[in-house]
Design an enzyme around this catalytic site. Structure first.
Site, PDB file in Angstrom:
ATOM      1  N   ARG A 230     -23.959 -50.441   5.172  1.00  0.00           N
ATOM      2  CA  ARG A 230     -24.981 -50.885   6.193  1.00  0.00           C
ATOM      3  C   ARG A 230     -24.444 -50.181   7.369  1.00  0.00           C
ATOM      4  O   ARG A 230     -23.230 -49.691   7.872  1.00  0.00           O
ATOM      5  CB  ARG A 230     -24.417 -52.406   6.611  1.00  0.00           C
ATOM      6  CG  ARG A 230     -25.128 -53.497   5.553  1.00  0.00           C
ATOM      7  CD  ARG A 230     -26.510 -53.500   5.637  1.00  0.00           C
ATOM      8  NE  ARG A 230     -27.214 -54.436   4.958  1.00  0.00           N
ATOM      9  CZ  ARG A 230     -27.573 -54.006   3.701  1.00  0.00           C
ATOM     10  NH1 ARG A 230     -27.551 -52.942   3.259  1.00  0.00           N
ATOM     11  NH2 ARG A 230     -28.247 -55.101   3.020  1.00  0.00           N
ATOM     12  N   GLU A 259     -32.587 -49.627  12.171  1.00  0.00           N
ATOM     13  CA  GLU A 259     -33.421 -49.120  11.249  1.00  0.00           C
ATOM     14  C   GLU A 259     -35.014 -49.598  11.284  1.00  0.00           C
ATOM     15  O   GLU A 259     -35.011 -50.975  11.574  1.00  0.00           O
ATOM     16  CB  GLU A 259     -32.929 -49.110   9.872  1.00  0.00           C
ATOM     17  CG  GLU A 259     -31.591 -48.389   9.702  1.00  0.00           C
ATOM     18  CD  GLU A 259     -30.976 -48.964   8.416  1.00  0.00           C
ATOM     19  OE1 GLU A 259     -30.232 -48.006   7.771  1.00  0.00           O
ATOM     20  OE2 GLU A 259     -31.567 -49.723   7.784  1.00  0.00           O
ATOM     21  N   HIS A 280     -32.164 -44.361   4.575  1.00  0.00           N
ATOM     22  CA  HIS A 280     -31.691 -45.526   3.710  1.00  0.00           C
ATOM     23  C   HIS A 280     -32.309 -45.522   2.491  1.00  0.00           C
ATOM     24  O   HIS A 280     -33.142 -46.337   1.838  1.00  0.00           O
ATOM     25  CB  HIS A 280     -32.290 -46.797   4.535  1.00  0.00           C
ATOM     26  CG  HIS A 280     -31.469 -47.878   3.878  1.00  0.00           C
ATOM     27  ND1 HIS A 280     -31.169 -48.835   5.022  1.00  0.00           N
ATOM     28  CD2 HIS A 280     -30.974 -48.275   2.944  1.00  0.00           C
ATOM     29  CE1 HIS A 280     -30.342 -49.748   4.148  1.00  0.00           C
ATOM     30  NE2 HIS A 280     -30.335 -49.610   3.147  1.00  0.00           N
TER      31      HIS A 280
END
Length: 313
Positions: A230, A259, A280
């Protein structure tokens, strides 16, 4: 069941309509101000990263099930779900292979300075007076030390792959712990001894900004940092400062604090030759996506049958 997938486009391919869905609303995305309307008549919600907080959940008395299309479920207020009798299920361990392989790939890229040498092939190599071009020293993985924060499915798999490459592995104890458990090494010792540090712990109030300026200053000079967990586990400004000072020799970041990031995010435009930022996707191998879809369907079917599985609420 009336089932709504709030951010269906976060998967690289569409999730098939669950067999239990009498109404199936596969939304590409849902902004925070759209969540209430999207879920007003829903029995079940699927979310990958769309946040479901207490004020929102309290206005959705008909919602009975939340399926998180991920292993981490920090986007859902679990305490509120318990208070309202909403079952929350996640998808455990589906991406362990994909993320672990991404970590090892990042180790190769950072320790061998592959990004910098790739640029040399187009700029310096044609003008070289020799058959090769030398830049930053290339470091072996064999014999190096990898510090791992988090010993769940992903962290454990990273360790197995690393040991196969004859990398020394240290599992970090909780920061500030008074005692060190068997099989773990004190957090600060891991910082000081590791040639690379990789993060695989959940985001909690205790782990937010786990790696900041103080921790980076205590890392082995010239170490590299990898984060596929994270974004808020690290202080991004501290990472930038560590790269600029040379305390960090490189970083591979698959996650950022916000994000998607702003277009002018400094990490996206920094010119450090050993900085690797990816959007990601460490989790998103084809096999991982297939497992994710299978488990999501199983979670919905099990709940409908009155025998919920993978419950985290």
């Amino acid at each position: 069941m009336n089932i709504v997938f709030l951010d269906g486009a976060s998967l690289p391919s569409a999730l098939p309509r669950p067999a239990q869905a009498t109404v199936w609303n596969l939304r590409e995305k849902t902004s925070p101000d759209q969540v209430l309307d999207a879920l007003r008549d829903a029995d079940a919600a699927i979310t990958n990263k769309v946040r479901l907080d207490r004020p929102t959940l309290e206005q959705l008395p008909g919602l009975k099930l939340i399926c998180v299309a991920a292993t981490g479920y920090d986007c859902v207020d679990i305490a509120a779900c318990r208070d309202q009798g909403i079952t929350v299920c996640n998808v455990p361990a589906y991406s362990a292979v994909s993320v672990a392989e991404s970590v090892i790939a990042s180790l190769f890229a950072l320790r061998r300075h592959l990004l910098a040498y790739r640029s040399f092939s187009a700029t310096q190599w044609p003008e070289s007076s020799h058959f090769c071009v030398h830049g930053a020293p290339i470091e072996d993985l064999q014999g190096s030390t990898l510090g791992i924060v988090g010993r769940g499915d992903i962290g454990s798999r990273v360790a197995r792959l690393a040991k196969a490459l004859e990398i020394n592995v240290l599992f970090a104890e909780h920061q500030g712990a008074q005692r060190t458990r068997e099989g773990y090494t004190a957090f600060d010792e891991v910082l000081a001894r590791s040639d690379a540090l990789t993060l695989h712990c959940p985001l909690t109030p205790q782990t937010r900004y786990l790696i900041g300026a103080g921790q980076i200053s205590r890392m082995k000079p010239g170490a590299v940092l990898i984060n596929t967990a994270r974004g808020a586990l690290v202080d991004e400004n501290a990472v930038l400062a560590g790269l600029e000072s040379g305390q960090l020799a490189g970083a591979a970041l698959d996650v950022l604090h916000v994000e998607p990031p702003r277009a002018d995010h400094p990490l996206l435009h920094h010119t450090h030759p050993n900085l690797l930022v990816t959007p990601h996707v460490a989790w998103a191998s084809q096999s991982s996506v297939a497992r994710l879809k299978t488990v999501l369907a199983s979670n919905i079917a099990a709940f409908a049958a009155g025998k919920p599985v993978n419950v985290v609420s």
